[in-house]
Design a protein around this motif. Structure first.
Motif, PDB file in Angstrom:
ATOM      1  N   GLU A 193       0.837  -1.203   0.000  1.00  0.00           N
ATOM      2  CA  GLU A 193       0.000   0.000   0.000  1.00  0.00           C
ATOM      3  C   GLU A 193       0.870   1.251   0.000  1.00  0.00           C
ATOM      4  OE1 GLU A 193      -3.379   2.108   2.862  1.00  0.00           O
ATOM      5  OE2 GLU A 193      -2.971  -0.050   3.048  1.00  0.00           O
ATOM      6  N   GLN A 194       1.945   1.219   0.786  1.00  0.00           N
ATOM      7  CA  GLN A 194       2.865   2.357   0.845  1.00  0.00           C
ATOM      8  C   GLN A 194       3.644   2.497  -0.459  1.00  0.00           C
ATOM      9  OE1 GLN A 194       6.166   2.087   3.696  1.00  0.00           O
ATOM     10  NE2 GLN A 194       5.756   4.210   4.293  1.00  0.00           N
ATOM     11  N   VAL A 195       4.074   1.374  -1.027  1.00  0.00           N
ATOM     12  CA  VAL A 195       4.814   1.395  -2.287  1.00  0.00           C
ATOM     13  C   VAL A 195       3.947   1.957  -3.412  1.00  0.00           C
ATOM     14  CG1 VAL A 195       5.828  -0.073  -4.090  1.00  0.00           C
ATOM     15  CG2 VAL A 195       6.433  -0.429  -1.684  1.00  0.00           C
ATOM     16  N   HIS A 196       2.690   1.552  -3.441  1.00  0.00           N
ATOM     17  CA  HIS A 196       1.792   2.056  -4.476  1.00  0.00           C
ATOM     18  C   HIS A 196       1.627   3.581  -4.365  1.00  0.00           C
ATOM     19  CE1 HIS A 196      -1.548   2.251  -7.300  1.00  0.00           C
ATOM     20  NE2 HIS A 196      -2.221   2.938  -6.394  1.00  0.00           N
ATOM     21  N   ALA A 197       1.462   4.077  -3.146  1.00  0.00           N
ATOM     22  CA  ALA A 197       1.309   5.521  -2.948  1.00  0.00           C
ATOM     23  C   ALA A 197       2.573   6.263  -3.397  1.00  0.00           C
ATOM     24  CB  ALA A 197       1.013   5.813  -1.481  1.00  0.00           C
ATOM     25  N   LEU A 198       3.748   5.683  -3.130  1.00  0.00           N
ATOM     26  CA  LEU A 198       4.996   6.299  -3.562  1.00  0.00           C
ATOM     27  C   LEU A 198       5.121   6.297  -5.084  1.00  0.00           C
ATOM     28  CD1 LEU A 198       7.665   5.053  -1.008  1.00  0.00           C
ATOM     29  CD2 LEU A 198       7.142   7.410  -1.585  1.00  0.00           C
ATOM     30  N   ARG A 199       4.737   5.196  -5.711  1.00  0.00           N
ATOM     31  CA  ARG A 199       4.822   5.117  -7.172  1.00  0.00           C
ATOM     32  C   ARG A 199       3.945   6.185  -7.808  1.00  0.00           C
ATOM     33  NH1 ARG A 199       2.124   3.464 -11.327  1.00  0.00           N
ATOM     34  NH2 ARG A 199       0.443   2.480 -10.118  1.00  0.00           N
ATOM     35  N   VAL A 200       2.746   6.359  -7.280  1.00  0.00           N
ATOM     36  CA  VAL A 200       1.846   7.398  -7.802  1.00  0.00           C
ATOM     37  C   VAL A 200       2.456   8.785  -7.609  1.00  0.00           C
ATOM     38  CG1 VAL A 200      -0.397   8.501  -7.511  1.00  0.00           C
ATOM     39  CG2 VAL A 200      -0.221   5.997  -7.503  1.00  0.00           C
ATOM     40  N   ALA A 201       3.075   9.008  -6.453  1.00  0.00           N
ATOM     41  CA  ALA A 201       3.694  10.315  -6.181  1.00  0.00           C
ATOM     42  C   ALA A 201       4.846  10.590  -7.143  1.00  0.00           C
ATOM     43  CB  ALA A 201       4.181  10.363  -4.735  1.00  0.00           C
ATOM     44  N   VAL A 202       5.677   9.572  -7.406  1.00  0.00           N
ATOM     45  CA  VAL A 202       6.795   9.734  -8.340  1.00  0.00           C
ATOM     46  C   VAL A 202       6.276   9.973  -9.753  1.00  0.00           C
ATOM     47  CG1 VAL A 202       8.791   8.600  -9.391  1.00  0.00           C
ATOM     48  CG2 VAL A 202       8.376   8.365  -6.935  1.00  0.00           C
ATOM     49  N   LYS A 203       5.241   9.246 -10.133  1.00  0.00           N
ATOM     50  CA  LYS A 203       4.650   9.428 -11.463  1.00  0.00           C
ATOM     51  C   LYS A 203       4.096  10.840 -11.636  1.00  0.00           C
ATOM     52  CE  LYS A 203       1.210   7.497 -14.645  1.00  0.00           C
ATOM     53  NZ  LYS A 203       0.159   6.464 -14.817  1.00  0.00           N
ATOM     54  N   ASP A 204       3.384  11.330 -10.630  1.00  0.00           N
ATOM     55  CA  ASP A 204       2.842  12.694 -10.687  1.00  0.00           C
ATOM     56  C   ASP A 204       3.972  13.722 -10.773  1.00  0.00           C
ATOM     57  OD1 ASP A 204       0.302  11.679 -10.549  1.00  0.00           O
ATOM     58  OD2 ASP A 204       0.022  12.102  -8.413  1.00  0.00           O
ATOM     59  N   ALA A 384      13.613   4.869 -10.901  1.00  0.00           N
ATOM     60  CA  ALA A 384      12.966   4.560  -9.620  1.00  0.00           C
ATOM     61  C   ALA A 384      11.513   4.163  -9.848  1.00  0.00           C
ATOM     62  CB  ALA A 384      13.052   5.765  -8.686  1.00  0.00           C
ATOM     63  N   HIS A 385      10.831   4.881 -10.747  1.00  0.00           N
ATOM     64  CA  HIS A 385       9.427   4.571 -11.038  1.00  0.00           C
ATOM     65  C   HIS A 385       9.294   3.194 -11.678  1.00  0.00           C
ATOM     66  CE1 HIS A 385       5.606   4.823 -13.387  1.00  0.00           C
ATOM     67  NE2 HIS A 385       5.199   5.301 -12.234  1.00  0.00           N
ATOM     68  N   HIS A 386      10.216   2.863 -12.599  1.00  0.00           N
ATOM     69  CA  HIS A 386      10.178   1.529 -13.227  1.00  0.00           C
ATOM     70  C   HIS A 386      10.343   0.432 -12.172  1.00  0.00           C
ATOM     71  CE1 HIS A 386       9.963   3.385 -17.008  1.00  0.00           C
ATOM     72  NE2 HIS A 386      11.242   3.520 -17.283  1.00  0.00           N
ATOM     73  N   ALA A 387      11.264   0.659 -11.229  1.00  0.00           N
ATOM     74  CA  ALA A 387      11.477  -0.337 -10.178  1.00  0.00           C
ATOM     75  C   ALA A 387      10.229  -0.485  -9.310  1.00  0.00           C
ATOM     76  CB  ALA A 387      12.682   0.061  -9.320  1.00  0.00           C
ATOM     77  N   LEU A 388       9.578   0.622  -8.999  1.00  0.00           N
ATOM     78  CA  LEU A 388       8.350   0.553  -8.198  1.00  0.00           C
ATOM     79  C   LEU A 388       7.224  -0.124  -8.975  1.00  0.00           C
ATOM     80  CD1 LEU A 388       8.424   4.085  -6.536  1.00  0.00           C
ATOM     81  CD2 LEU A 388       8.952   1.879  -5.484  1.00  0.00           C
ATOM     82  N   GLU A 389       7.187   0.093 -10.289  1.00  0.00           N
ATOM     83  CA  GLU A 389       6.204  -0.620 -11.116  1.00  0.00           C
ATOM     84  C   GLU A 389       6.436  -2.123 -11.055  1.00  0.00           C
ATOM     85  OE1 GLU A 389       4.558   1.962 -14.832  1.00  0.00           O
ATOM     86  OE2 GLU A 389       6.633   1.284 -14.991  1.00  0.00           O
ATOM     87  N   ARG A 390       7.700  -2.514 -11.193  1.00  0.00           N
ATOM     88  CA  ARG A 390       8.023  -3.948 -11.151  1.00  0.00           C
ATOM     89  C   ARG A 390       7.686  -4.546  -9.790  1.00  0.00           C
ATOM     90  NH1 ARG A 390      12.658  -1.962 -13.913  1.00  0.00           N
ATOM     91  NH2 ARG A 390      13.906  -2.101 -12.006  1.00  0.00           N
ATOM     92  N   SER A 391       7.843  -3.744  -8.739  1.00  0.00           N
ATOM     93  CA  SER A 391       7.562  -4.259  -7.396  1.00  0.00           C
ATOM     94  C   SER A 391       6.091  -4.581  -7.208  1.00  0.00           C
ATOM     95  CB  SER A 391       8.014  -3.239  -6.338  1.00  0.00           C
ATOM     96  OG  SER A 391       7.135  -2.121  -6.303  1.00  0.00           O
ATOM     97  N   GLU A 392       5.230  -4.005  -8.049  1.00  0.00           N
ATOM     98  CA  GLU A 392       3.790  -4.236  -7.929  1.00  0.00           C
ATOM     99  C   GLU A 392       3.300  -5.378  -8.821  1.00  0.00           C
ATOM    100  OE1 GLU A 392       1.269  -0.640  -6.679  1.00  0.00           O
ATOM    101  OE2 GLU A 392       2.532   0.150  -8.297  1.00  0.00           O
ATOM    102  N   TRP A 393       4.230  -6.045  -9.500  1.00  0.00           N
ATOM    103  CA  TRP A 393       3.823  -7.195 -10.302  1.00  0.00           C
ATOM    104  C   TRP A 393       3.188  -8.248  -9.399  1.00  0.00           C
ATOM    105  CZ3 TRP A 393       8.826  -8.092 -13.690  1.00  0.00           C
ATOM    106  CH2 TRP A 393       8.903  -7.079 -14.654  1.00  0.00           C
TER     107      TRP A 393
END
Length: 436
Positions: A193-204, A384-393
């Motif tokens: 849940e925390q990782v997803h919120a961070l990925r969205v923040a980095v994407k924005d 960093a965003h790509h890594a967070l995307e992969r972490s949500e696989w």
């Protein structure tokens, strides 16, 4: 980079002659140099008007002197500032007197700021912000650079990195000590849940990249149209000086001509281009191709045509303002689709500037100045965003999840200089001016 244990010195104020010339000295010998030049005991952080003398006792100048002890200065080292009379001969004599001290040398470009970074006085984004602040030409650039120089970027990226390190620590604790009572059970759900919120923040944050480029490098406006529609005349009128050659002969402009302006506090780059037409002239054809490329890459296109003639049709992926030129020659011209303009009489110039300022403010303004400010930041943020995307696989083994979080955290650390930036330091700091 020369020996970092040397004491360095340089003129840190503007070009001479000037009212005042500020010489900065930083390093282990700074206090000794001040004592020897003044013959007085050093008092930290107190400005004193003292006579400076060379080794033979000859008077160099009367200067306002300041001493900052180690740990209480810009560089983190002992620092001396000498506020001299701003004459070239005065400066030369004082620098020659400083140069006789052992292990003392002129500072290299950006070396004072580099030492501040190495000594933990600022992070890498703050150092880059200092460089941008020095080179700022508009109020928007100043505010953007100042936000970075005072550490706003560092605080954002470091907070993200800390959250990733904490999440990774929880995962590894879950792996290694799942049978211990003081370690919570499966933390995967809370971590994801925390990782997803961070990925969205980095994407924005990444989505604001172009806005950061506009604030730092300028809003690019291409002036496009057929030959002799008044492109160069418009450039000269907006720049308020003769930048481009104006002639009745078609094809006068063969290459791109760029002029930077300050409009409403924002940097705007106007680009005059070759007239668009069919031609067999090889040089002109190259210019026309460059004109088309400039239009494709611009933030705004000013599409010109002579008042009373058919408006050109160009399929462009960017915002376009249509302008009907030479209105003074077409007194009965009326248009609702274009700005009616004459560079001879000034008709329409104010309206055009208002339209341009609106486009720039929409593209560059926002509630926050926390934006990616350099290409290297963008590249690390993307990784960093790509890594967070992969972490949500789905079904990703928890060991690989921890590794992806490490990769993302490391890329954020590269931005601030927290890890692995030694190979970048020469590239970054040699772009600074001498004395900073």
């Amino acid at each position: 980079m020369a020996n970092s244990s040397d004491t360095i010195y340089a003129l840190s104020s503007g070009a001479l002659p000037a009212g005042i010339a500020v010489v900065r000295i930083s390093g282990p010998a700074a206090e000794t140099i001040l004592k020897r030049l003044t013959g007085k005991a050093v008092e930290p952080r107190i400005a004193r008007l003292l006579v400076l003398r060379d080794e033979q006792g000859g008077i160099l100048d009367q200067a306002l002197t300041l001493f900052f002890p180690e740990g209480m200065s810009f560089t983190g080292e002992a620092v001396v500032e000498l506020h001299l009379h701003g004459g070239k001969a005065v400066l030369r004599a004082v620098l020659d007197a400083i140069a006789v001290f052992p292990n003392t040398r002129p500072a290299e470009a950006g070396e004072f700021t580099r030492r501040a970074f190495i000594n933990g006085r600022m992070d890498l984004t703050s150092a880059e912000g200092v460089a941008d602040l020095i080179s700022a030409e508009t109020d928007a650039q100043r505010r953007f650079a100042l936000s970075n120089a005072v550490g706003d970027q560092e605080r954002l990226y470091s907070s993200w990195r800390e959250k990733l390190i904490e999440a990774r620590a929880l995962i590894e604790a879950d792996l290694d000590f799942s049978d211990e009572g003081d370690v919570p059970g499966s933390v995967a759900d809370a971590v994801m849940e925390q990782v997803h919120a961070l990925r969205v923040a980095v994407k924005d944050h990444l989505s604001q990249t172009r806005r950061g480029e506009i604030l730092r490098d300028g809003f690019r406006i291409a002036i496009i149209g057929e030959p002799n529609v008044g492109k160069s005349s418009l450039l000269n009128a907006l720049a308020r000086r003769d930048v481009a050659i104006v002639s009745d002969e078609a094809g006068t402009t063969r290459d791109l001509i760029e002029v930077a302006l300050d409009l409403g506090g924002y940097k705007v780059v106007l680009i005059d281009t070759a007239g668009l037409r069919e031609t067999e002239n090889k040089v002109e054809r190259i210019g026309i191709e460059r004109a088309r490329n400039a239009a494709q890459q611009a933030d705004l296109v000013l599409l010109l045509h002579v008042a009373g003639t058919e408006k050109p049709s160009l399929d462009l992926p960017v915002q376009t303002l249509s302008i009907a030129t030479k209105a003074d020659l077409q007194a009965d011209s009326v248009t609702t689709e274009a700005i009616l303009l004459s560079t001879e009489t000034g008709v329409g110039i104010s309206e055009l500037l208002t339209g341009i300022k609106h486009c720039v403010s929409v593209a560059a303004s926002g509630a926050s100045l926390l934006l990616p400010s350099r290409e290297r930041h963008v590249q690390h943020l993307r990784q960093a965003h790509h890594a967070l995307e992969r972490s949500e696989w789905s079904n990703l083994p928890i060991e690989l999840l921890a590794e992806e979080l490490r990769i993302a955290a490391d890329h954020l650390g590269h931005i601030t200089g927290a890890i692995g930036v030694d190979d970048l330091l020469d590239v970054i700091f040699t772009r600074f001016c001498i004395g900073k």
